[in-house]
Design a protein around this motif. Structure first.
Motif, PDB file in Angstrom:
ATOM      1  N   THR A   1       7.164  71.897  42.934  1.00 23.85           N
ATOM      2  CA  THR A   1       6.091  71.554  41.997  1.00 23.85           C
ATOM      3  C   THR A   1       5.311  70.355  42.512  1.00 23.85           C
ATOM      4  O   THR A   1       4.087  70.329  42.458  1.00 23.85           O
ATOM      5  CB  THR A   1       6.669  71.250  40.601  1.00 23.85           C
ATOM      6  OG1 THR A   1       7.399  72.394  40.157  1.00 23.85           O
ATOM      7  CG2 THR A   1       5.579  70.927  39.604  1.00 23.85           C
TER       8      THR A   1
ATOM      9  N   LYS B   1       7.654  66.790  32.855  1.00 22.12           N
ATOM     10  CA  LYS B   1       8.926  67.116  32.199  1.00 22.12           C
ATOM     11  C   LYS B   1      10.144  66.773  33.058  1.00 22.12           C
ATOM     12  O   LYS B   1      11.255  66.737  32.555  1.00 22.12           O
ATOM     13  CB  LYS B   1       8.975  68.609  31.851  1.00 22.12           C
ATOM     14  CG  LYS B   1       7.983  69.015  30.792  1.00 22.12           C
ATOM     15  CD  LYS B   1       8.184  70.465  30.423  1.00 22.12           C
ATOM     16  CE  LYS B   1       7.112  71.292  31.077  1.00 22.12           C
ATOM     17  NZ  LYS B   1       7.218  72.723  30.814  1.00 22.12           N
ATOM     18  N   ALA B   2       9.945  66.524  34.349  1.00 26.70           N
ATOM     19  CA  ALA B   2      11.067  66.264  35.250  1.00 26.70           C
ATOM     20  C   ALA B   2      11.682  64.898  34.962  1.00 26.70           C
ATOM     21  O   ALA B   2      10.984  63.958  34.578  1.00 26.70           O
ATOM     22  CB  ALA B   2      10.593  66.322  36.698  1.00 26.70           C
TER      23      ALA B   2
ATOM     24  N   ARG C   1       3.873  62.207  37.352  1.00 25.05           N
ATOM     25  CA  ARG C   1       3.820  62.866  36.040  1.00 25.05           C
ATOM     26  C   ARG C   1       2.382  63.155  35.605  1.00 25.05           C
ATOM     27  O   ARG C   1       2.143  64.077  34.851  1.00 25.05           O
ATOM     28  CB  ARG C   1       4.546  62.016  35.009  1.00 25.05           C
ATOM     29  CG  ARG C   1       6.046  62.056  35.218  1.00 25.05           C
ATOM     30  CD  ARG C   1       6.801  61.438  34.064  1.00 25.05           C
ATOM     31  NE  ARG C   1       8.207  61.746  34.222  1.00 25.05           N
ATOM     32  CZ  ARG C   1       9.124  60.892  34.653  1.00 25.05           C
ATOM     33  NH1 ARG C   1       8.778  59.649  34.931  1.00 25.05           N
ATOM     34  NH2 ARG C   1      10.378  61.261  34.791  1.00 25.05           N
TER      35      ARG C   1
ATOM     36  N   GLU D   1       4.464  70.239  34.578  1.00 22.41           N
ATOM     37  CA  GLU D   1       5.843  70.470  35.039  1.00 22.41           C
ATOM     38  C   GLU D   1       6.473  69.185  35.529  1.00 22.41           C
ATOM     39  O   GLU D   1       7.640  68.905  35.254  1.00 22.41           O
ATOM     40  CB  GLU D   1       5.871  71.521  36.135  1.00 22.41           C
ATOM     41  CG  GLU D   1       5.663  72.933  35.618  1.00 22.41           C
ATOM     42  CD  GLU D   1       5.808  73.949  36.724  1.00 22.41           C
ATOM     43  OE1 GLU D   1       6.827  73.897  37.434  1.00 22.41           O
ATOM     44  OE2 GLU D   1       4.903  74.778  36.871  1.00 22.41           O
ATOM     45  N   LEU D   2       5.714  68.406  36.279  1.00 22.20           N
ATOM     46  CA  LEU D   2       6.249  67.132  36.767  1.00 22.20           C
ATOM     47  C   LEU D   2       6.446  66.145  35.629  1.00 22.20           C
ATOM     48  O   LEU D   2       7.343  65.311  35.682  1.00 22.20           O
ATOM     49  CB  LEU D   2       5.322  66.535  37.824  1.00 22.20           C
ATOM     50  CG  LEU D   2       5.239  67.297  39.144  1.00 22.20           C
ATOM     51  CD1 LEU D   2       4.214  66.653  40.056  1.00 22.20           C
ATOM     52  CD2 LEU D   2       6.593  67.360  39.822  1.00 22.20           C
TER      53      LEU D   2
ATOM     54  N   SER E   1      17.227  72.324  40.481  1.00 20.56           N
ATOM     55  CA  SER E   1      16.261  71.448  39.833  1.00 20.56           C
ATOM     56  C   SER E   1      15.488  70.640  40.870  1.00 20.56           C
ATOM     57  O   SER E   1      14.282  70.469  40.761  1.00 20.56           O
ATOM     58  CB  SER E   1      16.981  70.508  38.861  1.00 20.56           C
ATOM     59  OG  SER E   1      16.083  69.589  38.314  1.00 20.56           O
TER      60      SER E   1
ATOM     61  N   ALA F   1      13.020  72.970  42.627  1.00 18.27           N
ATOM     62  CA  ALA F   1      11.892  73.272  41.747  1.00 18.27           C
ATOM     63  C   ALA F   1      10.965  72.070  41.616  1.00 18.27           C
ATOM     64  O   ALA F   1       9.737  72.210  41.667  1.00 18.27           O
ATOM     65  CB  ALA F   1      12.398  73.706  40.373  1.00 18.27           C
ATOM     66  N   THR F   2      11.548  70.894  41.463  1.00 19.33           N
ATOM     67  CA  THR F   2      10.731  69.679  41.338  1.00 19.33           C
ATOM     68  C   THR F   2       9.970  69.404  42.623  1.00 19.33           C
ATOM     69  O   THR F   2       8.784  69.068  42.596  1.00 19.33           O
ATOM     70  CB  THR F   2      11.621  68.466  40.982  1.00 19.33           C
ATOM     71  OG1 THR F   2      12.299  68.750  39.768  1.00 19.33           O
ATOM     72  CG2 THR F   2      10.800  67.206  40.819  1.00 19.33           C
TER      73      THR F   2
ATOM     74  N   SER G   1       0.857  66.976  36.913  1.00 18.91           N
ATOM     75  CA  SER G   1       1.063  68.299  36.322  1.00 18.91           C
ATOM     76  C   SER G   1       2.018  68.210  35.136  1.00 18.91           C
ATOM     77  O   SER G   1       2.826  67.285  35.028  1.00 18.91           O
ATOM     78  CB  SER G   1       1.621  69.283  37.360  1.00 18.91           C
ATOM     79  OG  SER G   1       3.010  69.129  37.516  1.00 18.91           O
TER      80      SER G   1
END
Length: 107
Positions: free
Chosen positions: A31, A94-95, A86, A91-92, A24, A27-28, A89
């Motif tokens: 991203t 959702k992190a 945030r 994706e960010l 995770s 991936a973060t 993107s």
């Protein structure tokens, strides 16, 4: 014997959880790097991306405190950095906070 099996099962579970957490974070971080690189490439966004990087670097100490306290110590500077990330993107967005704070530390 039962205790030994329980201990092995617990260690395996922790190992899998650690792997998932590391995945995770990777991936973060990837991203985050991609999102910031994307804004640097645009000429009209160059000034704002530099400002963003300054804001993220300014939040590094606060991110370190947040990570070290397992999320107990929060600051306005860290909150602003998390909101900034945030906004870059989906994706960010959702992190979770801890993953983003760890990504800030990796910058």
């Amino acid at each position: 014997m039962h205790l030994k099996k329980s201990l092995i099962a617990a260690l395996l579970s922790l190992g899998l959880a650690g792997t998932a957490c590391a995945s995770s974070l990777v991936a973060t971080t990837d991203t985050l790097g991609g999102a910031l690189a994307g804004t640097v490439e645009g000429t009209s966004d160059a000034t704002s991306s530099l400002r963003d990087m300054k804001q993220l670097r300014a939040a590094r100490d606060d991110a370190a405190s947040f990570v070290a306290s397992d999320g107990s110590i929060r600051s306005a500077r860290l909150e602003a950095a998390l909101l900034l990330l945030r906004s870059h993107s989906a994706e960010l967005a959702k992190a979770n906070d801890l993953a983003l704070a760890q990504a800030i530390l990796s910058l």
